[in-house]
Design a protein around this motif. Structure first.
Motif, PDB file in Angstrom:
ATOM      1  N   PRO A  12       0.854  -1.372   0.108  1.00 50.58           N
ATOM      2  CA  PRO A  12       0.112  -0.097   0.207  1.00 50.58           C
ATOM      3  C   PRO A  12       0.852   1.431   0.016  1.00 50.58           C
ATOM      4  O   PRO A  12       1.865   1.533   0.721  1.00 50.58           O
ATOM      5  N   THR A  13       0.432   2.262  -0.668  1.00 45.74           N
ATOM      6  CA  THR A  13       1.447   3.196  -1.068  1.00 45.74           C
ATOM      7  C   THR A  13       1.814   4.159   0.500  1.00 45.74           C
ATOM      8  O   THR A  13       2.822   4.729   0.381  1.00 45.74           O
ATOM      9  N   LEU A  14       0.908   4.148   1.299  1.00 42.79           N
ATOM     10  CA  LEU A  14       1.144   4.768   2.816  1.00 42.79           C
ATOM     11  C   LEU A  14       2.016   3.839   3.644  1.00 42.79           C
ATOM     12  O   LEU A  14       2.440   4.402   4.736  1.00 42.79           O
ATOM     13  N   SER A  15       2.034   2.710   3.038  1.00 43.82           N
ATOM     14  CA  SER A  15       2.940   1.699   4.231  1.00 43.82           C
ATOM     15  C   SER A  15       4.441   1.815   3.554  1.00 43.82           C
ATOM     16  O   SER A  15       5.470   1.142   4.224  1.00 43.82           O
ATOM     17  N   ARG A  16       4.712   2.664   2.330  1.00 41.05           N
ATOM     18  CA  ARG A  16       6.225   2.589   2.062  1.00 41.05           C
ATOM     19  C   ARG A  16       6.851   3.591   3.018  1.00 41.05           C
ATOM     20  O   ARG A  16       6.103   4.600   3.371  1.00 41.05           O
ATOM     21  N   ALA A  17       8.145   3.180   3.272  1.00 37.60           N
ATOM     22  CA  ALA A  17       8.914   4.337   4.080  1.00 37.60           C
ATOM     23  C   ALA A  17      10.371   3.882   4.051  1.00 37.60           C
ATOM     24  O   ALA A  17      10.623   2.558   3.876  1.00 37.60           O
ATOM     25  N   THR A  18      11.242   4.828   4.012  1.00 34.74           N
ATOM     26  CA  THR A  18      12.739   4.451   4.026  1.00 34.74           C
ATOM     27  C   THR A  18      13.500   4.981   5.265  1.00 34.74           C
ATOM     28  O   THR A  18      14.665   4.611   5.715  1.00 34.74           O
ATOM     29  N   TYR A  86      14.798  14.813   8.910  1.00 33.50           N
ATOM     30  CA  TYR A  86      13.632  15.515   8.641  1.00 33.50           C
ATOM     31  C   TYR A  86      12.498  15.663   9.499  1.00 33.50           C
ATOM     32  O   TYR A  86      12.517  14.908  10.689  1.00 33.50           O
ATOM     33  N   TRP A  87      12.027  16.649   9.639  1.00 39.30           N
ATOM     34  CA  TRP A  87      11.084  17.466  10.734  1.00 39.30           C
ATOM     35  C   TRP A  87       9.732  17.717  10.328  1.00 39.30           C
ATOM     36  O   TRP A  87       9.616  17.851   8.979  1.00 39.30           O
ATOM     37  N   ASP A 130       7.543   9.257  -3.828  1.00 38.56           N
ATOM     38  CA  ASP A 130       8.268   7.723  -3.969  1.00 38.56           C
ATOM     39  C   ASP A 130       8.563   7.239  -2.501  1.00 38.56           C
ATOM     40  O   ASP A 130       7.694   8.040  -1.596  1.00 38.56           O
ATOM     41  N   ASP A 131       9.144   6.349  -1.991  1.00 46.57           N
ATOM     42  CA  ASP A 131       8.902   5.611  -0.937  1.00 46.57           C
ATOM     43  C   ASP A 131       9.322   6.399   0.391  1.00 46.57           C
ATOM     44  O   ASP A 131       8.833   6.431   1.367  1.00 46.57           O
ATOM     45  N   THR A 132      10.698   7.290   0.137  1.00 50.73           N
ATOM     46  CA  THR A 132      10.814   8.023   1.252  1.00 50.73           C
ATOM     47  C   THR A 132       9.751   9.165   1.436  1.00 50.73           C
ATOM     48  O   THR A 132       9.480   9.330   2.801  1.00 50.73           O
ATOM     49  N   THR A 138       3.459  10.778   5.601  1.00 50.87           N
ATOM     50  CA  THR A 138       2.222   9.763   6.354  1.00 50.87           C
ATOM     51  C   THR A 138       2.596  10.206   7.929  1.00 50.87           C
ATOM     52  O   THR A 138       1.501  10.429   8.607  1.00 50.87           O
ATOM     53  N   THR A 139       3.975   9.940   8.447  1.00 52.03           N
ATOM     54  CA  THR A 139       4.312  10.071   9.584  1.00 52.03           C
ATOM     55  C   THR A 139       4.188  11.580  10.073  1.00 52.03           C
ATOM     56  O   THR A 139       3.551  11.807  11.334  1.00 52.03           O
TER      57      THR A 139
END
Ligand SMILES: [Zn+2]
Length: 320
Positions: A12-18, A86-87, A130-132, A138-139
Motif C-alpha cells: 500500500p502506498t502509505l506503508s512505504r517508508a525508508t 526530517y522534521w 517516492d517511498d521516502t 504519512t508520519t
C-alpha cells in the motif's frame, strides 16, 4: 466456502517508508540540536496539506535553519535518511484554494502558495510520491493530527507539553505521559469464492464510487470478530474464510487500516445498513479488470483511489 488465497497487488502506498525512526535520538537533546542544524522541515497545515512540487511527485521541505537557528520546542523529528534528518512543523500559512478535479474528493483540492508550490494533502499525492517521501508525509500527518487533538491530559484535563521530539506528551498537572495514538480499523474484501466481489458505497461519496467494507475495531474485540460484525452490520451477510492481507497507516486523523479477505454466499440477500451504506452489489471480476485497465474507473464504477489499501486489495483479487 474457501478459495485460492490472493495477495495485495502491491505494498500500500502509505506503508512505504525508508527513513530511520530513531527512538534514541528523540530523548537526546544534544543529538536533536545537531540533527536540527542539518535538518529539513516539512510544513503541514490544519487541513493536512504540505508543499509539493513537480506535479505532486516530490515534497518541498525547507532547510531547518530557515525557520530558526535553535531547534524549536514544537519541531517533531520524523526520521533520518542518509545524512539528512526530517522534521515537521505545523503551518498557519494562508492558502488560496484550487478546485478539485471532477470525481475527486473535495479533500483532495490543492492550494497554491505565493511561491508557486502547490499544497496538497496525503490522500491526493500519497501514491505519486517516492517511498521516502510517502513515509515522511504519512508520519508527519499522523504526528500533527495527534497533537492537534490531544492538547489536554485525558486523566486530569491539564494542558500537556510536547516531549521526545514530538513522540510523547507529558501532563503539566499530573505528569501522565502519552504517546501518539492509532485507532485500528478493519477493511475487508468479500468475495464469493469465484468471480464476484462485494462492493458498496456510502451516501456521502462522489457518484459511482464503490469500495470494499470497513469499520473500526471496538474495545475488547478481536480483528476477526470485527470483520464478521462489520460485514453483518453493513450489508447483512455472514462471512467465512477470513484471512489477513496487509495493513496501511491511515492518519485521517489517526487510523491504521488492517486488510482482510473473506468469503460470502452471493445468494444471501444484501441488507445495506440504513444511513451508512447507500448501495451494495456483487461485481464480476471482468468489470473490475476493465475498470483497472481504464485508470480505476468506468462510467458507473469508480474504484477506490490509488492511495488507499482498498485499491491494492481489489487489484490483487482481480489479478489472481
Ligand atoms: Zn494530567
Amino acid at each position: 466456502m474457501t478459495s485460492e488465497p490472493f495477495r495485495l497487488a502491491a505494498l500500500p502506498t502509505l506503508s512505504r517508508a525508508t527513513a530511520a525512526r530513531d527512538e534514541t535520538a528523540r530523548k537526546d537533546p544534544e543529538r536533536l540540536d545537531r540533527l536540527w542544524k542539518a535538518g529539513r522541515v516539512l510544513l503541514v497545515d490544519k487541513q493536512g496539506r504540505t508543499p509539493v512540487r513537480d506535479g505532486g511527485t516530490a515534497l518541498a521541505p525547507r532547510p531547518a535553519l530557515a525557520f530558526a537557528d535553535e531547534r524549536p520546542a514544537e519541531a517533531m523529528l520524523l526520521g533520518e535518511q542518509g545524512d539528512e534528518s526530517y522534521w515537521v512543523l505545523s503551518s498557519d500559512e494562508e492558502l488560496r484554494p484550487v478546485p478539485a478535479p471532477p470525481g475527486a474528493w473535495s479533500l483532495w483540492a490543492g492550494a497554491e502558495s505565493a511561491d508557486g508550490e502547490q499544497w496538497h494533502d496525503l490522500r491526493g499525492v500519497g501514491s505519486l510520491l517516492d517511498d521516502t517521501a510517502a513515509g515522511l508525509f504519512t508520519t508527519a500527518v499522523g504526528l500533527v493530527n495527534w497533537h492537534a487533538r490531544a492538547r489536554f491530559c485525558a486523566k486530569c484535563g491539564s494542558p500537556v507539553d510536547r516531549t521526545a521530539a514530538g513522540w510523547a506528551s507529558k501532563c503539566t498537572g499530573c505528569g501522565r505521559e502519552e504517546y501518539p495514538r492509532t485507532d485500528p480499523a478493519v477493511i475487508c474484501l468479500v468475495h464469493d469464492g469465484g468471480d464476484q466481489v462485494l462492493l458498496a458505497r456510502q451516501p456521502i461519496w462522489p457518484a459511482h464510487r464503490y469500495s470494499v467494507l470497513a469499520g473500526f475495531v471496538e474495545t475488547g474485540e478481536s480483528l476477526e470478530a470485527c470483520v464478521e460484525r462489520e460485514i453483518a452490520e453493513e450489508v447483512g451477510v455472514e462471512v467465512t474464510d477470513i484471512r489477513y492481507l496487509g495493513s496501511q497507516p491511515w492518519p485521517f486523523p489517526r487510523s491504521i487500516m488492517i486488510g482482510f479477505t473473506a468469503a460470502a454466499d452471493p445468494a444471501a440477500p444484501l441488507v445495506p445498513a440504513d444511513g451508512e451504506i447507500e448501495h451494495a452489489h456483487w461485481v464480476h471480476r471482468d468489470r473490475v479488470v476493465e475498470a483497472l485497465a481504464n485508470g480505476g474507473q468506468l462510467p458507473d464504477l469508480i474504484l477506490p483511489g490509488e492511495t488507499s489499501i482498498a485499491r491494492q486489495m481489489v487489484a490483487g483479487w482481480a489479478g489472481r
